[in-house]
Write a protein that holds these residues in place. Structure first.
Motif, PDB file in Angstrom:
ATOM      1  N   LEU A  32     -15.387  11.434   1.029  1.00  0.00           N
ATOM      2  CA  LEU A  32     -16.037  10.724  -0.074  1.00  0.00           C
ATOM      3  C   LEU A  32     -17.221   9.890   0.400  1.00  0.00           C
ATOM      4  N   GLY A  33     -17.242   9.574   1.693  1.00  0.00           N
ATOM      5  CA  GLY A  33     -18.297   8.716   2.232  1.00  0.00           C
ATOM      6  C   GLY A  33     -17.791   7.308   2.463  1.00  0.00           C
ATOM      7  N   LYS A  34     -18.439   6.588   3.363  1.00  0.00           N
ATOM      8  CA  LYS A  34     -18.061   5.201   3.642  1.00  0.00           C
ATOM      9  C   LYS A  34     -18.530   4.299   2.509  1.00  0.00           C
ATOM     10  N   GLY A  35     -17.697   3.372   2.132  1.00  0.00           N
ATOM     11  CA  GLY A  35     -18.107   2.454   1.080  1.00  0.00           C
ATOM     12  C   GLY A  35     -16.931   1.723   0.472  1.00  0.00           C
ATOM     13  N   PHE A  36     -17.271   0.857  -0.462  1.00  0.00           N
ATOM     14  CA  PHE A  36     -16.309  -0.043  -1.103  1.00  0.00           C
ATOM     15  C   PHE A  36     -15.313   0.732  -1.962  1.00  0.00           C
ATOM     16  N   TRP A  37     -15.810   1.471  -2.953  1.00  0.00           N
ATOM     17  CA  TRP A  37     -14.928   2.179  -3.891  1.00  0.00           C
ATOM     18  C   TRP A  37     -14.282   3.395  -3.247  1.00  0.00           C
ATOM     19  N   GLN A  38     -14.938   4.019  -2.285  1.00  0.00           N
ATOM     20  CA  GLN A  38     -14.354   5.175  -1.627  1.00  0.00           C
ATOM     21  C   GLN A  38     -13.044   4.812  -0.937  1.00  0.00           C
ATOM     22  N   VAL A  39     -13.012   3.628  -0.315  1.00  0.00           N
ATOM     23  CA  VAL A  39     -11.795   3.178   0.354  1.00  0.00           C
ATOM     24  C   VAL A  39     -10.694   2.933  -0.674  1.00  0.00           C
ATOM     25  N   PHE A  40     -11.051   2.313  -1.793  1.00  0.00           N
ATOM     26  CA  PHE A  40     -10.069   2.050  -2.839  1.00  0.00           C
ATOM     27  C   PHE A  40      -9.422   3.345  -3.315  1.00  0.00           C
ATOM     28  N   ILE A  41     -10.252   4.347  -3.595  1.00  0.00           N
ATOM     29  CA  ILE A  41      -9.746   5.632  -4.092  1.00  0.00           C
ATOM     30  C   ILE A  41      -8.912   6.323  -3.019  1.00  0.00           C
ATOM     31  N   ALA A  42      -9.398   6.300  -1.777  1.00  0.00           N
ATOM     32  CA  ALA A  42      -8.691   6.976  -0.695  1.00  0.00           C
ATOM     33  C   ALA A  42      -7.296   6.392  -0.493  1.00  0.00           C
ATOM     34  N   VAL A  43      -7.181   5.057  -0.497  1.00  0.00           N
ATOM     35  CA  VAL A  43      -5.877   4.418  -0.314  1.00  0.00           C
ATOM     36  C   VAL A  43      -4.957   4.757  -1.482  1.00  0.00           C
ATOM     37  N   GLY A  44      -5.484   4.738  -2.706  1.00  0.00           N
ATOM     38  CA  GLY A  44      -4.676   5.061  -3.880  1.00  0.00           C
ATOM     39  C   GLY A  44      -4.159   6.488  -3.857  1.00  0.00           C
ATOM     40  N   LEU A  45      -4.979   7.421  -3.365  1.00  0.00           N
ATOM     41  CA  LEU A  45      -4.583   8.832  -3.328  1.00  0.00           C
ATOM     42  C   LEU A  45      -3.517   9.119  -2.274  1.00  0.00           C
ATOM     43  N   THR A  46      -3.266   8.192  -1.373  1.00  0.00           N
ATOM     44  CA  THR A  46      -2.247   8.408  -0.342  1.00  0.00           C
ATOM     45  C   THR A  46      -0.941   7.697  -0.640  1.00  0.00           C
ATOM     46  N   MET A  47      -0.892   6.881  -1.697  1.00  0.00           N
ATOM     47  CA  MET A  47       0.293   6.065  -1.951  1.00  0.00           C
ATOM     48  C   MET A  47       1.129   6.549  -3.129  1.00  0.00           C
ATOM     49  N   TRP A  48       0.735   7.667  -3.744  1.00  0.00           N
ATOM     50  CA  TRP A  48       1.440   8.096  -4.947  1.00  0.00           C
ATOM     51  C   TRP A  48       2.757   8.790  -4.659  1.00  0.00           C
ATOM     52  N   VAL A  49       2.935   9.290  -3.419  1.00  0.00           N
ATOM     53  CA  VAL A  49       4.129  10.079  -3.126  1.00  0.00           C
ATOM     54  C   VAL A  49       5.408   9.245  -3.233  1.00  0.00           C
ATOM     55  N   GLU A  50       5.356   7.989  -2.779  1.00  0.00           N
ATOM     56  CA  GLU A  50       6.542   7.133  -2.888  1.00  0.00           C
ATOM     57  C   GLU A  50       6.918   6.907  -4.347  1.00  0.00           C
ATOM     58  N   SER A  70      -7.200  -3.107   5.782  1.00  0.00           N
ATOM     59  CA  SER A  70      -7.540  -3.923   6.952  1.00  0.00           C
ATOM     60  C   SER A  70      -7.677  -3.045   8.185  1.00  0.00           C
ATOM     61  N   GLY A  71      -6.769  -2.067   8.312  1.00  0.00           N
ATOM     62  CA  GLY A  71      -6.849  -1.145   9.439  1.00  0.00           C
ATOM     63  C   GLY A  71      -8.114  -0.300   9.406  1.00  0.00           C
ATOM     64  N   LEU A  72      -8.479   0.159   8.215  1.00  0.00           N
ATOM     65  CA  LEU A  72      -9.705   0.956   8.072  1.00  0.00           C
ATOM     66  C   LEU A  72     -10.942   0.129   8.406  1.00  0.00           C
ATOM     67  N   SER A  73     -10.969  -1.101   7.915  1.00  0.00           N
ATOM     68  CA  SER A  73     -12.111  -1.981   8.200  1.00  0.00           C
ATOM     69  C   SER A  73     -12.191  -2.279   9.693  1.00  0.00           C
ATOM     70  N   PHE A  74     -11.021  -2.429  10.333  1.00  0.00           N
ATOM     71  CA  PHE A  74     -10.999  -2.679  11.774  1.00  0.00           C
ATOM     72  C   PHE A  74     -11.574  -1.484  12.533  1.00  0.00           C
ATOM     73  N   LEU A  75     -11.327  -0.273  12.008  1.00  0.00           N
ATOM     74  CA  LEU A  75     -11.844   0.935  12.643  1.00  0.00           C
ATOM     75  C   LEU A  75     -13.296   1.214  12.272  1.00  0.00           C
ATOM     76  N   GLY A  76     -13.840   0.431  11.330  1.00  0.00           N
ATOM     77  CA  GLY A  76     -15.224   0.610  10.917  1.00  0.00           C
ATOM     78  C   GLY A  76     -15.410   1.621   9.808  1.00  0.00           C
ATOM     79  N   ILE A  77     -14.304   2.044   9.168  1.00  0.00           N
ATOM     80  CA  ILE A  77     -14.387   3.040   8.100  1.00  0.00           C
ATOM     81  C   ILE A  77     -14.303   2.384   6.723  1.00  0.00           C
ATOM     82  N   GLY A  78     -13.842   1.160   6.678  1.00  0.00           N
ATOM     83  CA  GLY A  78     -13.652   0.487   5.396  1.00  0.00           C
ATOM     84  C   GLY A  78     -14.959  -0.046   4.821  1.00  0.00           C
ATOM     85  N   ALA A  79     -14.875  -1.238   4.232  1.00  0.00           N
ATOM     86  CA  ALA A  79     -16.061  -1.876   3.651  1.00  0.00           C
ATOM     87  C   ALA A  79     -17.120  -2.065   4.735  1.00  0.00           C
ATOM     88  N   GLN A  80     -18.353  -1.712   4.403  1.00  0.00           N
ATOM     89  CA  GLN A  80     -19.428  -1.708   5.391  1.00  0.00           C
ATOM     90  C   GLN A  80     -20.214  -3.026   5.389  1.00  0.00           C
TER      91      GLN A  80
END
Length: 364
Positions: free
Chosen positions: A222-240, A300-310
């Protein structure tokens, strides 16, 4: 039925109110929510992203004070009050830390601040530069309660503005996970058979991929950015959510009230949405509280890796990344303060989740 439902809600509310840590966590989350929404009102540095840099005063200890000269800019920036309130002030003025100054012959002569006992550069500026021609109105003393980061930015302001990302990613991620998870779990649990087998295969495949790895893959797609991280995290948490909803519906769809609804000729959609889902929301609410905490940690982990909010956007994870080296340089607070913020917010969501689980447990 309605009276009984109201009674159960009141009983659950009473049990929740008796849980000290649950109530405390609730009000703490409300407080963090207000701070994140109105961050620029509370932040000493109300510039966009609290990004006002002063390299000469970088990495200063908490409680540091300095005299600041503000040199007005000739650029005119038009901003509405609402824009300033929620997105910060577009500051075009130049702020210069100074150690001393004096006025001579219609000119302001000042000495720039220099740390480590060094003497700063002396500079001169005409009083005509100032709109009011009164230089004293442009000289203020700033107090950095949490100190400054490695770029000389106010750490307190960065923490307050950074709360916005950590707080709202929980809401967005949980909202996305609820929409997908409740839908997939409801369809799988209610219809069963091949539909259940296909959805469970999708769930198991998604579950088998490490969460952080999946988020990284989605973020890169999706690309690096604010909303991309939000969507990415949401798409990985639905299984529970999907697994919990599926299990609850499997055990609930044979209940008498569901059989009666089928006998009355109600459609499957109405039975699921009007009769089954309202009666199984208790465990979904509890897991949503846990997902809030998980979303904050993942971001927080994504931001620490430099992939989260830029940059220059403030984020607690990015603040830890920028300053974790300072732990061994005698200034650990630069990384510890945002770390404590993450820990306290995650702990609050976990405690409120435990309180909700106890309150919604009808067996107790």
């Amino acid at each position: 039925m309605s009276h009984k439902s109201n009674s159960l809600k009141q009983l659950a509310l009473q049990k929740f109110k008796k849980n000290f840590w649950g109530v405390f966590s609730f009000w703490f989350i409300v407080f963090v929510g207000l701070v994140s929404v109105f961050a620029y009102v509370f932040a000493p540095d109300n510039s966009q992203y609290a990004n006002q840099m002063h390299l000469s005063i970088h990495s200063k200890q908490p409680g540091f004070k300095i005299t600041i000269l503000t040199i007005p800019s000739q650029l005119e920036v038009k901003q509405t009050v609402i824009d300033k309130l929620f997105f910060g002030k577009k500051n075009t003025d130049t702020e210069v830390p100074i150690s001393n100054y004096f006025i001579k012959n219609d000119a302001l002569i000042y000495t720039e601040y220099a740390s480590d006992g060094l003497e700063g550069v002396k500079k001169e500026i005409s009083l005509n530069t100032f709109l009011e021609k009164n230089a004293a109105n442009y000289i203020t003393e700033k107090h950095f309660l949490f100190g400054t980061d490695k770029y000389g930015r106010d750490l307190l302001s960065r923490v307050l503005v950074g709360a916005r990302i950590s707080f709202f990613i929980g809401f967005v991620a949980v909202f996305i996970s609820l929409i997908i998870g409740v839908f997939m779990g409801s369809v799988a649990g209610y219809f069963g058979g091949k539909v259940d087998a296909i959805i469970m295969w999708i769930i198991n495949v998604t579950w088998s991929i490490p969460t952080l790895l999946l988020v990284i893959a989605i973020t890169l797609a999706l690309g690096k950015g604010f909303w991309q991280v939000f969507i990415a995290v949401g798409l990985t948490m639905w299984v529970e959510v999907a697994r919990v909803v599926r299990g609850q519906i499997i055990s609930t769809k044979e209940m008498q009230y569901v059989t009666a609804a089928r006998a009355l000729g109600y459609k499957d959609l109405r039975i699921i949405t009007k009769h089954i889902l309202p009666n199984i929301m208790a465990p979904v609410i509890v897991i949503s509280a846990a997902n809030f905490a998980a979303a904050i940690l993942i971001e927080s982990g994504l931001s620490f890796l430099g992939i989260g909010a830029q940059p220059p956007m403030a984020s607690w994870g990015a603040m830890i990344k920028d300053h974790y080296n300072y732990i061994i340089l005698g200034k650990p607070y630069l990384a510890i303060i945002p770390g404590l913020c993450i820990m306290s917010l995650v702990m609050a969501f976990m405690l409120i989740g435990n309180a909700l689980r106890d309150a919604l447990d009808v067996k107790n």
